[in-house]
Design a protein around this motif. Structure first.
Motif, PDB file in Angstrom:
ATOM      1  N   ARG A   8      11.389 -29.544 -91.504  1.00  0.00           N
ATOM      2  CA  ARG A   8      10.936 -30.210 -92.726  1.00  0.00           C
ATOM      3  C   ARG A   8      11.216 -29.346 -93.942  1.00  0.00           C
ATOM      4  N   THR A   9      11.676 -29.998 -95.007  1.00  0.00           N
ATOM      5  CA  THR A   9      11.820 -29.318 -96.295  1.00  0.00           C
ATOM      6  C   THR A   9      11.242 -30.211 -97.379  1.00  0.00           C
ATOM      7  N   GLN A  10      10.677 -29.578 -98.383  1.00  0.00           N
ATOM      8  CA  GLN A  10      10.161 -30.285 -99.559  1.00  0.00           C
ATOM      9  C   GLN A  10      10.756 -29.631-100.792  1.00  0.00           C
ATOM     10  N   THR A  11      11.272 -30.460-101.690  1.00  0.00           N
ATOM     11  CA  THR A  11      11.883 -29.957-102.907  1.00  0.00           C
ATOM     12  C   THR A  11      11.420 -30.807-104.079  1.00  0.00           C
ATOM     13  N   VAL A  12      11.018 -30.145-105.159  1.00  0.00           N
ATOM     14  CA  VAL A  12      10.697 -30.846-106.403  1.00  0.00           C
ATOM     15  C   VAL A  12      11.963 -30.893-107.231  1.00  0.00           C
ATOM     16  N   ILE A  13      12.357 -32.104-107.634  1.00  0.00           N
ATOM     17  CA  ILE A  13      13.565 -32.278-108.431  1.00  0.00           C
ATOM     18  C   ILE A  13      13.239 -33.121-109.659  1.00  0.00           C
ATOM     19  N   SER A  14      14.158 -33.145-110.606  1.00  0.00           N
ATOM     20  CA  SER A  14      13.989 -33.986-111.786  1.00  0.00           C
ATOM     21  C   SER A  14      14.480 -35.398-111.468  1.00  0.00           C
ATOM     22  N   ALA A  15      14.026 -36.350-112.246  1.00  0.00           N
ATOM     23  CA  ALA A  15      14.495 -37.730-112.074  1.00  0.00           C
ATOM     24  C   ALA A  15      16.006 -37.814-112.279  1.00  0.00           C
ATOM     25  N   ALA A  16      16.527 -37.041-113.204  1.00  0.00           N
ATOM     26  CA  ALA A  16      17.969 -37.064-113.478  1.00  0.00           C
ATOM     27  C   ALA A  16      18.782 -36.587-112.270  1.00  0.00           C
ATOM     28  N   ASP A  17      18.227 -35.664-111.477  1.00  0.00           N
ATOM     29  CA  ASP A  17      18.936 -35.134-110.307  1.00  0.00           C
ATOM     30  C   ASP A  17      18.808 -36.014-109.064  1.00  0.00           C
ATOM     31  N   LEU A  18      17.935 -37.018-109.113  1.00  0.00           N
ATOM     32  CA  LEU A  18      17.651 -37.828-107.929  1.00  0.00           C
ATOM     33  C   LEU A  18      18.886 -38.493-107.314  1.00  0.00           C
ATOM     34  N   PRO A  19      19.712 -39.224-108.071  1.00  0.00           N
ATOM     35  CA  PRO A  19      20.843 -39.901-107.418  1.00  0.00           C
ATOM     36  C   PRO A  19      21.814 -38.948-106.715  1.00  0.00           C
ATOM     37  N   ARG A  21      21.226 -35.872-105.540  1.00  0.00           N
ATOM     38  CA  ARG A  21      20.584 -35.252-104.369  1.00  0.00           C
ATOM     39  C   ARG A  21      20.458 -36.260-103.231  1.00  0.00           C
ATOM     40  N   ALA A  22      20.106 -37.511-103.557  1.00  0.00           N
ATOM     41  CA  ALA A  22      20.015 -38.561-102.536  1.00  0.00           C
ATOM     42  C   ALA A  22      21.382 -38.795-101.902  1.00  0.00           C
ATOM     43  N   GLN A  23      22.436 -38.835-102.712  1.00  0.00           N
ATOM     44  CA  GLN A  23      23.788 -39.041-102.183  1.00  0.00           C
ATOM     45  C   GLN A  23      24.172 -37.913-101.228  1.00  0.00           C
ATOM     46  N   GLU A  24      23.825 -36.671-101.567  1.00  0.00           N
ATOM     47  CA  GLU A  24      24.115 -35.534-100.683  1.00  0.00           C
ATOM     48  C   GLU A  24      23.439 -35.706 -99.319  1.00  0.00           C
ATOM     49  N   LEU A  25      22.181 -36.116 -99.336  1.00  0.00           N
ATOM     50  CA  LEU A  25      21.449 -36.292 -98.079  1.00  0.00           C
ATOM     51  C   LEU A  25      22.015 -37.450 -97.261  1.00  0.00           C
ATOM     52  N   LEU A  26      22.357 -38.546 -97.912  1.00  0.00           N
ATOM     53  CA  LEU A  26      22.952 -39.680 -97.199  1.00  0.00           C
ATOM     54  C   LEU A  26      24.308 -39.295 -96.621  1.00  0.00           C
ATOM     55  N   ASP A  27      25.108 -38.553 -97.387  1.00  0.00           N
ATOM     56  CA  ASP A  27      26.418 -38.099 -96.894  1.00  0.00           C
ATOM     57  C   ASP A  27      26.268 -37.150 -95.705  1.00  0.00           C
ATOM     58  N   ALA A  28      25.139 -36.434 -95.634  1.00  0.00           N
ATOM     59  CA  ALA A  28      24.884 -35.503 -94.532  1.00  0.00           C
ATOM     60  C   ALA A  28      24.328 -36.215 -93.295  1.00  0.00           C
ATOM     61  N   GLY A  29      24.201 -37.550 -93.361  1.00  0.00           N
ATOM     62  CA  GLY A  29      23.757 -38.310 -92.202  1.00  0.00           C
ATOM     63  C   GLY A  29      22.278 -38.642 -92.165  1.00  0.00           C
ATOM     64  N   GLN A  30      21.561 -38.293 -93.235  1.00  0.00           N
ATOM     65  CA  GLN A  30      20.153 -38.670 -93.275  1.00  0.00           C
ATOM     66  C   GLN A  30      20.039 -40.094 -93.812  1.00  0.00           C
ATOM     67  N   ARG A  31      18.917 -40.734 -93.533  1.00  0.00           N
ATOM     68  CA  ARG A  31      18.657 -42.077 -94.048  1.00  0.00           C
ATOM     69  C   ARG A  31      17.383 -42.043 -94.872  1.00  0.00           C
TER      70      ARG A  31
END
Length: 121
Positions: A8-19, A21-31
């Motif tokens: 498990r990891t938890q990261t606080v990010i800005s709203a501007a960074d959300l898309p 960071r989400a794309q990176e996780l989806l590209d890495a095979g997470q859903r």
């Protein structure tokens, strides 16, 4: 054989960074498994804060990544993830209905949650 505990990891990010960071996780095979909005009162300026948690998951091995986004309680808005994840778009519509959080540039911003006692407008 005992199952391994989840990573498990938890990261606080800005709203501007959300898309991105989400794309990176989806590209890495997470859903995108869950999105939850929270109203945090303790310790926030003015005694109130809005936080949105995005849970991404994959496995095996069981991997869970939480992205925490803090929003301005006076204008709670963030970029939509609907173009990246169908469930993300649904979660965002629910947050708009129940918490007043605006998903900016959502392709289908109409209400999702309706109760027959609620006013139509």
């Amino acid at each position: 054989m005992h199952p391994q505990p989840p990573h498990r990891t938890q990261t606080v990010i800005s709203a501007a960074d959300l898309p991105d960071r989400a794309q990176e996780l989806l590209d890495a095979g997470q859903r995108l498994a869950l999105v939850a909005a929270h109203h945090d009162d303790a310790g926030a300026p003015g005694g109130r804060a809005v936080r949105v948690v995005y849970l991404f998951a994959s496995g095996p091995p069981d991997t869970r990544t939480e992205l925490h986004v803090r929003l301005d309680p006076d204008t709670p808005q963030l970029p939509t993830l609907a173009h990246l994840s169908f469930p993300g778009g649904r979660f965002e519509r629910e947050m708009a209905d129940l918490h007043g959080i605006t998903p900016l540039d959502h392709p289908m911003p109409r209400r999702l949650v309706r109760h027959f006692h609620w006013p139509r407008n």
